[in-house]
Design a protein around this motif. Structure first.
Motif, PDB file in Angstrom:
ATOM      1  N   ALA A 241       0.837  -1.193   0.000  1.00  0.00           N
ATOM      2  CA  ALA A 241       0.000   0.000   0.000  1.00  0.00           C
ATOM      3  C   ALA A 241       0.873   1.245   0.000  1.00  0.00           C
ATOM      4  CB  ALA A 241      -0.925   0.006   1.212  1.00  0.00           C
ATOM      5  N   TYR A 242       0.537   2.183  -0.861  1.00  0.00           N
ATOM      6  CA  TYR A 242       1.291   3.423  -0.973  1.00  0.00           C
ATOM      7  C   TYR A 242       0.400   4.593  -0.572  1.00  0.00           C
ATOM      8  CZ  TYR A 242       4.584   0.558  -3.560  1.00  0.00           C
ATOM      9  OH  TYR A 242       5.475  -0.431  -3.910  1.00  0.00           O
ATOM     10  N   VAL A 243       0.745   5.211   0.549  1.00  0.00           N
ATOM     11  CA  VAL A 243      -0.045   6.328   1.065  1.00  0.00           C
ATOM     12  C   VAL A 243       0.460   7.608   0.402  1.00  0.00           C
ATOM     13  CG1 VAL A 243      -0.831   7.545   3.130  1.00  0.00           C
ATOM     14  CG2 VAL A 243      -0.345   5.090   3.227  1.00  0.00           C
ATOM     15  N   LYS A 244      -0.004   7.807  -0.819  1.00  0.00           N
ATOM     16  CA  LYS A 244       0.457   8.942  -1.618  1.00  0.00           C
ATOM     17  C   LYS A 244      -0.718   9.457  -2.437  1.00  0.00           C
ATOM     18  CE  LYS A 244       4.227  10.350  -4.701  1.00  0.00           C
ATOM     19  NZ  LYS A 244       5.446   9.916  -5.412  1.00  0.00           N
ATOM     20  N   GLY A 245      -1.156  10.661  -2.111  1.00  0.00           N
ATOM     21  CA  GLY A 245      -2.314  11.230  -2.794  1.00  0.00           C
ATOM     22  C   GLY A 245      -2.014  11.599  -4.239  1.00  0.00           C
ATOM     23  N   LEU A 246      -3.061  11.690  -5.033  1.00  0.00           N
ATOM     24  CA  LEU A 246      -2.904  12.049  -6.438  1.00  0.00           C
ATOM     25  C   LEU A 246      -2.209  13.398  -6.607  1.00  0.00           C
ATOM     26  CD1 LEU A 246      -6.490  11.064  -7.634  1.00  0.00           C
ATOM     27  CD2 LEU A 246      -4.396   9.850  -8.218  1.00  0.00           C
ATOM     28  N   GLY A 247      -2.508  14.322  -5.700  1.00  0.00           N
ATOM     29  CA  GLY A 247      -1.934  15.659  -5.792  1.00  0.00           C
ATOM     30  C   GLY A 247      -0.441  15.708  -5.575  1.00  0.00           C
ATOM     31  N   GLU A 248       0.159  14.596  -5.140  1.00  0.00           N
ATOM     32  CA  GLU A 248       1.609  14.553  -4.956  1.00  0.00           C
ATOM     33  C   GLU A 248       2.347  14.265  -6.258  1.00  0.00           C
ATOM     34  OE1 GLU A 248       2.941  12.396  -1.475  1.00  0.00           O
ATOM     35  OE2 GLU A 248       0.908  12.433  -0.624  1.00  0.00           O
ATOM     36  N   PHE A 249       1.603  13.936  -7.314  1.00  0.00           N
ATOM     37  CA  PHE A 249       2.218  13.621  -8.606  1.00  0.00           C
ATOM     38  C   PHE A 249       2.106  14.830  -9.533  1.00  0.00           C
ATOM     39  CE2 PHE A 249       1.044   9.532  -6.858  1.00  0.00           C
ATOM     40  CZ  PHE A 249       2.071   8.684  -7.237  1.00  0.00           C
ATOM     41  N   PRO A 250       3.219  15.309 -10.079  1.00  0.00           N
ATOM     42  CA  PRO A 250       3.158  16.462 -10.997  1.00  0.00           C
ATOM     43  C   PRO A 250       2.305  16.178 -12.229  1.00  0.00           C
ATOM     44  CG  PRO A 250       5.344  15.434 -11.022  1.00  0.00           C
ATOM     45  CD  PRO A 250       4.596  14.843  -9.879  1.00  0.00           C
ATOM     46  N   GLN A 251       2.264  14.906 -12.676  1.00  0.00           N
ATOM     47  CA  GLN A 251       1.445  14.555 -13.845  1.00  0.00           C
ATOM     48  C   GLN A 251      -0.023  14.855 -13.571  1.00  0.00           C
ATOM     49  OE1 GLN A 251       3.544  12.528 -12.202  1.00  0.00           O
ATOM     50  NE2 GLN A 251       4.521  11.025 -13.556  1.00  0.00           N
ATOM     51  N   PHE A 252      -0.453  14.547 -12.345  1.00  0.00           N
ATOM     52  CA  PHE A 252      -1.855  14.779 -11.983  1.00  0.00           C
ATOM     53  C   PHE A 252      -2.116  16.268 -11.780  1.00  0.00           C
ATOM     54  CE2 PHE A 252      -5.382  15.174  -8.989  1.00  0.00           C
ATOM     55  CZ  PHE A 252      -6.333  14.362  -9.596  1.00  0.00           C
ATOM     56  N   ARG A 253      -1.196  16.989 -11.189  1.00  0.00           N
ATOM     57  CA  ARG A 253      -1.407  18.416 -10.925  1.00  0.00           C
ATOM     58  C   ARG A 253      -1.588  19.209 -12.216  1.00  0.00           C
ATOM     59  NH1 ARG A 253       2.802  17.489  -6.941  1.00  0.00           N
ATOM     60  NH2 ARG A 253       4.348  18.595  -8.198  1.00  0.00           N
ATOM     61  N   ARG A 254      -1.048  18.702 -13.306  1.00  0.00           N
ATOM     62  CA  ARG A 254      -1.212  19.397 -14.590  1.00  0.00           C
ATOM     63  C   ARG A 254      -2.676  19.493 -15.007  1.00  0.00           C
ATOM     64  NH1 ARG A 254       3.678  16.718 -16.378  1.00  0.00           N
ATOM     65  NH2 ARG A 254       2.440  15.069 -17.366  1.00  0.00           N
ATOM     66  N   ILE A 255      -3.496  18.544 -14.514  1.00  0.00           N
ATOM     67  CA  ILE A 255      -4.928  18.579 -14.850  1.00  0.00           C
ATOM     68  C   ILE A 255      -5.556  19.891 -14.389  1.00  0.00           C
ATOM     69  CG2 ILE A 255      -7.180  17.535 -14.350  1.00  0.00           C
ATOM     70  CD1 ILE A 255      -5.733  14.823 -14.212  1.00  0.00           C
ATOM     71  N   TYR A 256      -5.193  20.345 -13.196  1.00  0.00           N
ATOM     72  CA  TYR A 256      -5.761  21.591 -12.677  1.00  0.00           C
ATOM     73  C   TYR A 256      -5.304  22.790 -13.494  1.00  0.00           C
ATOM     74  CZ  TYR A 256      -6.942  18.665  -8.696  1.00  0.00           C
ATOM     75  OH  TYR A 256      -7.437  17.670  -7.902  1.00  0.00           O
TER      76      TYR A 256
END
Length: 508
Positions: A241-256
């Motif tokens: 299990a990896y306790v890492k939110g989506l917002g911690e990934f720069p790839q995901f932050r680009r969506i915003y």
């Protein structure tokens, strides 16, 4: 135009999660806003969770509520408000945010709110390559992405994301939510049907499908007791299990950032202005008309556009706004219509790319035989922003004028174009005929006959809510040359008589 930018999230009380996710998003949104040529008056952050705000205040960390952030934005002199929402789906929290912003919208000339990450079903397809880049999705492992789940209709996005993953060939990736379906049991049942081919299960990898790795990720997913991890291990799986939110990934932050840039590129609103009475425009329609930069109309000019003539009575300010004509020929020739819509969409797209906000007028409601919807689909296919503003449908206004109920008790309601008049005798309940122009004489003859046989009551209203409104409480009074804006209401007389008889028997 002075602009205030707000990043609004549910929030988190976990310092590490906040710093690695929400604070990172805020820094990138701030940097993007400063490079977009905006005249910035304020940039801030707010949470929607009062519980989290109070908890952080006890730790001497003060985060604004949404009303507080809106107050600061207004006090900064901002004329335009841009809200970047971090929500995953258009669920209850996002709806709450929109209501709070709407309540203060009149303080700004223009208000924009980004849509959630999975606002529409097609957003599920767009998210998959981002997730693949983030997680790898190795074929010798099973992946479960844990979402929150909601009682709202938007919960369907999780099932739609599952389906999109399968269509993309990722059969080893599944979405499971904490508080709704699909859940962990659904994911486990699917995993058990697979395996390595030798009877041994593949190892399972868990990630939160949440922007922030907060309580749900730390306890419900990765906790020691009654968690996804503990339950999977009880089933015999090897689990990481990896306790890492989506917002911690720069790839995901680009969506915003992409959503933010998209809004700054302009928005096309399909605005329903009701059937004819200017007082039936909704408050939202009036606000959009006042805030927009220009007015789109389905006609060659404002003078010949019925929708514009209605709207200008409610919002006189639109007289000063540029008019963007999209003339649509009154024909059934598909080639001519497609050519008109393509030309109109191209013209509107040019304005949108110049950061213009366009209110395109549509009589009644845009989704009910609305001309606008042809443009809406084309604009969205170009990757541009388009939204719908509901209006009062003509048949609701007609029923009110005639003082006739629609859908009383368990009565069915049928909405038909005038070309379907032959279906009337076989359909139960209330029937509404729209777009009968050109066939009015045939429709009138048929309904007059059914009425004389005692099978129905038929009425009509032409130009409902307009100065030249004509009300016919008996279909036989209807002018056979009645105009395009004629709506016919047909009530099932046989059913009404049966219900009255039943009521009398019940009284006895």
């Amino acid at each position: 135009m002075k602009t205030a930018v707000l990043l609004i999230s549910f929030g988190t009380s976990y310092k590490e999660a906040r710093e690695n996710s929400l604070d990172c998003i805020f820094r990138e949104v701030t940097a993007a806003a400063k490079t977009m040529g905006l005249q910035l008056s304020y940039i801030g952050q707010a949470y929607t969770s009062g519980m989290i705000i109070r908890k952080l205040a006890g730790e001497q960390l003060f985060i604004d509520t949404v009303p507080q952030a809106l107050e600061k934005a207004a006090e900064s002199g901002a004329e335009r408000l841009l809200v970047v929402a971090t929500h995953m789906i258009p669920g209850l929290e996002y709806e709450k945010l929109c209501r709070m912003v709407e309540a203060q919208a009149e303080r700004f000339k223009r208000v924009d709110i980004t849509t959630p990450v999975l606002d529409r079903e097609e957003d599920c397809e767009r998210l998959i390559p981002v997730l693949k880049e983030m997680y790898g999705f190795e074929p010798d492992k099973e992946y479960i992405l844990m979402g929150h789940g909601t009682e709202a209709e938007a919960n369907c996005r999780y099932a739609q994301l599952n389906a999109a993953l399968h269509r993309a060939g990722f059969w080893n990736v599944r979405i499971a939510s904490v508080e709704a379906k699909p859940d962990l049991e659904d994911a486990v049942a699917e995993i058990k049907s697979g395996g390595n081919g030798d009877g041994t299960p593949k190892p399972v990898v868990l990630y939160p499908l949440m922007v922030v790795a907060g309580d749900h990720a730390r306890k419900d997913m990765a906790g020691e007791e009654d968690s996804y991890v503990s339950r999977l291990r009880q089933e015999g799986f090897e689990v990481n299990a990896y306790v890492k939110g989506l917002g911690e990934f720069p790839q995901f932050r680009r969506i915003y950032l992409d959503k933010m840039k998209k809004l700054l590129g302009g928005v096309l609103y399909g605005v329903g202005i009701g059937p004819g009475d200017p007082e039936l425009l909704t408050l939202k329609a009036v606000r959009i008309l006042r805030e927009c930069d220009s007015i789109g109309i389905p006609a060659k000019d404002a003078a010949s556009c019925t929708a514009w003539q209605i709207a200008v009575q409610a919002v006189p300010e639109i007289r000063e706004k540029p008019v963007l004509p999209v003339p649509v020929p009154m024909t059934k020739n598909r080639e001519l219509l497609d050519a008109a819509y393509e030309a109109g969409a191209k013209a509107l797209a040019g304005e949108l790319r110049d950061s213009r906000r366009i209110a395109f007028l549509n009589l009644g409601d845009p989704v009910i035989y609305g001309t606008y919807m042809e443009l809406h689909r084309r604009i969205r296919s170009l990757g541009l922003e388009a939204k719908l503003v509901s209006g009062v449908p003509s048949f609701c206004a007609v029923a009110a004028v005639l003082e006739e109920p629609l859908g009383a008790r368990k009565e069915a309601i049928h909405i038909l174009p005038g070309s379907y008049e032959q279906e009337l005798s076989s359909l139960p309940g209330s029937k509404i005929l729209m777009k009968s122009a050109g066939r009015t004489a045939e429709v009138k003859r048929l309904l007059s006959g059914l009425q004389e046989e005692g099978r129905c009551r038929a009425m009509a209203v032409t130009n409902c809510g307009m100065a030249d409104e004509v009300v016919c409480r008996d279909i036989r009074e209807l002018d056979e040359n009645a105009g395009y804006f004629t709506t016919i209401l047909v009530k099932d007389l046989e059913k009404e008589q049966n219900e009255k008889q039943n009521e009398k028997q019940n009284e006895k």
